[in-house]
Design an enzyme around this catalytic site. Structure first.
Site, PDB file in Angstrom:
ATOM      1  N   HIS A 142       0.811  -1.613   0.281  1.00 37.22           N
ATOM      2  CA  HIS A 142       0.372  -0.128   0.159  1.00 37.22           C
ATOM      3  C   HIS A 142       0.873   1.238  -0.138  1.00 37.22           C
ATOM      4  O   HIS A 142       1.995   1.661   0.624  1.00 37.22           O
ATOM      5  CB  HIS A 142      -1.125   0.243   1.093  1.00 37.22           C
ATOM      6  N   HIS A 143       0.702   1.695  -0.717  1.00 33.48           N
ATOM      7  CA  HIS A 143       1.118   2.950  -0.607  1.00 33.48           C
ATOM      8  C   HIS A 143       1.037   3.332   0.475  1.00 33.48           C
ATOM      9  O   HIS A 143       2.130   5.329   0.826  1.00 33.48           O
ATOM     10  CB  HIS A 143       0.250   4.160  -1.305  1.00 33.48           C
TER      11      HIS A 143
END
Length: 460
Positions: A142-143
């Site tokens: 996930h960013h």
């Protein structure tokens, strides 16, 4: 009471903006050549070794997001003490004939699914059955946990330049970089100093905005948000993804750089510009005005803390000159626009650049609002990111890394993302698009080759 580890706003924005139509993770596809002595159970043995070793997982990969009441709704991290390795690490096989085409189709499907927020936000897939005595790995994170540069740093630490090195630890088991101090910087004096420094930095943001506006008025090559034309990329997107990838020789691109005095990134942007022009002409959808690219700029070189986690990325806007038929004229336009944009950030601190870049990126946060994308001009047309890689061949447990291709994030109003990284003698292009709104994405690969050949003829 234990201190709640609040998540920085630059990280939590990727959780706030996520929905089924908008997965907010970055990924990577790696192709490997099997070792000469690899048996039929080579990948199976690696898989069972990986899932059996839960104890070596470092804290970064145990982080799980939460929103406790005591944080007033702000996102924070908690530690997952019941990590299910068989969930995070998976073994898959391609359908026959196991071509790159089947691999890219599988990767496209995997990249379109959301990460489970009840678990640490990462997955790792071992993929067998690839023709040519090869296998692949696909990973996504996930960013909010890390940006593309961070993920590449960690990936490189898990590889070796020595083909005889075996039992290499996976990415999630690699320890973080050594720190000069064991202090967590959370004491009263540290907090006060941080607040003082932050306030001073933010005070310089408004003058920076005014300065950039004045530059835009003086210099024709400068670009401000919302100067981009509307294009087929600037529409609301779906959650399904399509991915295309290919590598080009670094020597070809460096030859153009040397002949023109440009940067490597200028040549890459020109290569993308020519490809996008051809692609849109084929579809009868080329705007009369030039496309504008948002180009991320890593700030880690400006910062003292180079920990491979979190997000530390600024942004500049570059005129791609897609309205110009002549490749040499397009290249000059791109080079001038990029130089002006970089100069505008040169004297700013990392926090000031982040704040200024946040203003550029802010419209993406409003894009999911019904009607916003249709009623407002796009702040830019697409994101083109060039992430530095490694110049030498690498190995993982005796298997030679043949190629590594980045996958990124399309947004509402930004249906196409082009991300490039370097490895050994090649530049590896990864094109991630909305499956519904970017038709025949693989054709862009053909146009990238045509554009590079066009640049070679025009400059060499």
């Amino acid at each position: 009471m234990a201190r709640i580890p609040l998540m920085p706003v630059t990280d939590s924005m990727f959780l706030i903006g996520e929905s089924r139509e908008h997965p907010m993770h970055v990924g990577g596809l790696q192709l490997y050549t099997l070792p000469d002595d690899a048996g039929p159970d080579y990948l199976s043995r690696i898989y069972h070794t990986l899932v059996a070793d839960e104890q070596s997982v470092q804290p970064l990969f145990r982080r799980r997001p939460r929103r406790p009441v005591s944080s007033l709704g702000q996102w924070s991290w908690t530690t997952d003490h019941q990590l299910d390795m068989e969930y995070h690490v998976r073994l898959s096989a391609l359908p026959r004939p196991g071509r790159v085409r089947e691999l890219l189709e599988l990767t496209s499907r995997l990249h379109g699914s959301l990460l489970d927020r009840h678990r640490p936000l990462w997955e790792f897939h071992l993929i067998e059955g690839l023709e040519g005595n090869r296998f692949a790995t696909y990973s996504k994170v996930h960013h909010a946990l890390m940006d593309g540069v961070s993920s590449l740093i960690l990936a490189n630490r898990a590889l070796s330049a020595d083909p005889s090195t075996m039992d290499m630890p996976p990415v999630w088991a690699v320890p973080p970089m050594d720190r000069p101090s064991t202090s967590d910087g959370s004491g009263p004096l540290a907090v006060l100093e941080s607040l003082r420094s932050t306030a001073a930095d933010l005070a310089g943001v408004l003058p920076a905005v005014v300065k950039n506006a004045n530059i835009a008025l003086r210099e024709q090559a400068s670009v401000l948000p919302f100067q981009a034309p509307r294009s087929i990329f600037n529409v609301q997107i779906t959650g399904a993804r399509r991915f295309a990838a290919q590598a080009w020789s670094v020597d070809r691109i460096k030859s153009i750089r040397r002949a023109t005095g440009a940067t490597l990134n200028d040549v890459v942007l020109a290569m993308c510009s020519g490809a996008l022009r051809r692609y849109l002409l084929d579809l009868g959808a080329l705007p009369d005005r030039p496309l504008i690219a948002m180009v991320p700029v890593s700030l880690r070189a400006k910062q003292k803390n180079t920990e491979a986690s979190g997000n530390s990325v600024g942004a500049i806007l570059v005129n791609l000159g897609t309205d110009l038929e002549d490749p040499a004229e397009r290249f000059t336009q791109i080079q001038s626009s990029a130089q002006v944009a970089k100069r505008s950030l040169a004297e700013l601190s990392p926090l000031q650049i982040l704040a200024l870049s946040g203003m550029t990126m802010a419209p993406l946060a409003f894009a999911p609002i019904p009607g916003f994308v249709k009623l407002t001009p796009p702040p830019f047309n697409l994101i083109i990111s060039n992430v530095p890689g490694v110049p030498k061949p690498l190995y993982w447990n005796g298997a030679r890394l043949q190629g590594m291709y980045p996958l990124s994030i399309p947004y509402d109003g930004q249906a196409l993302n082009i991300t490039i990284t370097s490895y050994a003698d090649n530049l590896q292009f990864g094109l991630t698009g909305c499956r519904r709104n970017v038709p025949h994405l693989q054709r862009l690969l053909v146009h990238l080759e045509e554009s590079l050949s066009e640049l070679e003829k025009a400059t060499l």
